[in-house]
Design an enzyme around this catalytic site. Structure first.
Site, PDB file in Angstrom:
ATOM      1  N   PRO A 157      39.512  -9.120  -3.553  1.00 36.22           N
ATOM      2  CA  PRO A 157      38.868  -7.799  -3.517  1.00 36.22           C
ATOM      3  C   PRO A 157      37.476  -7.803  -4.141  1.00 36.22           C
ATOM      4  O   PRO A 157      36.559  -7.142  -3.641  1.00 36.22           O
ATOM      5  CB  PRO A 157      39.831  -6.915  -4.316  1.00 36.22           C
ATOM      6  CG  PRO A 157      41.127  -7.640  -4.336  1.00 36.22           C
ATOM      7  CD  PRO A 157      40.765  -9.088  -4.333  1.00 36.22           C
ATOM      8  N   TYR A 158      37.336  -8.538  -5.224  1.00 31.69           N
ATOM      9  CA  TYR A 158      36.056  -8.626  -5.917  1.00 31.69           C
ATOM     10  C   TYR A 158      35.007  -9.269  -5.020  1.00 31.69           C
ATOM     11  O   TYR A 158      33.895  -8.751  -4.863  1.00 31.69           O
ATOM     12  CB  TYR A 158      36.252  -9.432  -7.201  1.00 31.69           C
ATOM     13  CG  TYR A 158      35.040  -9.538  -8.094  1.00 31.69           C
ATOM     14  CD1 TYR A 158      34.540  -8.422  -8.749  1.00 31.69           C
ATOM     15  CD2 TYR A 158      34.422 -10.766  -8.313  1.00 31.69           C
ATOM     16  CE1 TYR A 158      33.450  -8.520  -9.597  1.00 31.69           C
ATOM     17  CE2 TYR A 158      33.331 -10.884  -9.156  1.00 31.69           C
ATOM     18  CZ  TYR A 158      32.848  -9.758  -9.795  1.00 31.69           C
ATOM     19  OH  TYR A 158      31.753  -9.853 -10.627  1.00 31.69           O
ATOM     20  N   ALA A 159      35.370 -10.395  -4.402  1.00 27.57           N
ATOM     21  CA  ALA A 159      34.433 -11.103  -3.530  1.00 27.57           C
ATOM     22  C   ALA A 159      34.044 -10.248  -2.337  1.00 27.57           C
ATOM     23  O   ALA A 159      32.865 -10.177  -1.954  1.00 27.57           O
ATOM     24  CB  ALA A 159      35.048 -12.422  -3.065  1.00 27.57           C
TER      25      ALA A 159
END
Length: 259
Positions: A157-159
């Protein structure tokens, strides 16, 4: 003279971590600050330190996933200072690192709303004040991540959200140059209080993976948020970066080196 004398900087996520250190460094360089975060007590501490450096500070408790709260924050900043010279989209809510197969869609939704959507809203809300500034113009600094560029494991999700931020920033840099606004992204490596305090309870394999990622550079150490990362943000906020836009800057000690 400071590198940011007379500039008004709006910076999100200033209660701790990279945001706090940037706020303090920018205050020391002469900026006046509008800062926000969700934790009022920690935000007040940052504001106090910045004021001790001579800055005028507006500090507001804001959830950046709340559009109305963002709108009120920008309006209050304009009322207090009359303008905005620099927007630093720093805040981001990161979910617990885990393999992609274990990540629910709710984690992606949270991270997109706390970064891409918030950055999108703030750029538009600040635009009337950033546009057509004289001289070197205005600057937008959107925080991205080397973990996204590299496709680091456990950070789906962060990427996804951070790479979306980079794509959006490149488009806005092209469209807003005519308004004398430059837009750049910054990928930092800095071992913050948030990170060091947040990994102790993680699974050993995950903790080891994260710790190694911060020292995987030619210097063999983690970056210091105030000494190593904040000065790069100051540069991008300052008139010295007037001819740089649409770029992704790595303040990572050479963690990513390529042509």
């Amino acid at each position: 003279m400071g590198k940011l004398d007379g500039k008004v900087v709006l910076l999100t996520g200033a209660s701790s971590g990279l945001g706090k250190q940037q706020a303090i460094r920018m205050a020391a360089e002469g900026a006046n600050l509008a800062i926000c975060a969700r934790t009022e007590s920690k935000l007040a501490e940052t504001a106090k330190i910045c004021e001790e450096h001579g800055a005028e500070v507006l500090a507001m408790t804001v959830d950046i996933m709340d559009y109305d709260a963002l709108s009120a924050f920008v309006a209050a900043t304009a009322d207090r200072f009359g303008t905005i010279d620099v927007l630093v989209n720093n805040a981001h809510t990161i979910t617990v690192p885990a393999p992609f197969l274990e990540k629910p869609i709710e984690d992606l939704d949270l991270e997109m709303r706390s970064s891409l959507y918030a950055y999108w809203h703030l750029m538009k809300l600040c635009f009337p004040f950033l546009r057509d500034r004289p001289g070197a113009g205005a600057s937008i600094i959107n925080f991205a991540s080397e973990a996204a560029v590299m496709g680091d494991a456990f950070y789906a999700p962060y990427a996804a959200s951070k790479e979306a931020v980079r794509g959006l920033s490149r488009v806005v840099a092209r469209e807003w140059g005519k308004y004398n606004i430059r837009v750049n992204t910054l990928c930092p490596n800095g071992m913050t209080d948030n990170i060091s305090g947040g990994i102790d309870w993680m699974e050993p394999a995950t903790r080891e993976h994260i710790e190694k990622s911060f020292v995987n550079n030619p210097f063999g150490r983690a970056g210091d948020p105030y000494e190593d990362v904040a000065p790069v943000a100051v540069f991008l906020a300052s008139d010295d970066s007037r001819w740089i836009t649409g770029q992704n800057i790595h303040a990572d000690g050479g963690g990513l080196i390529n042509a």
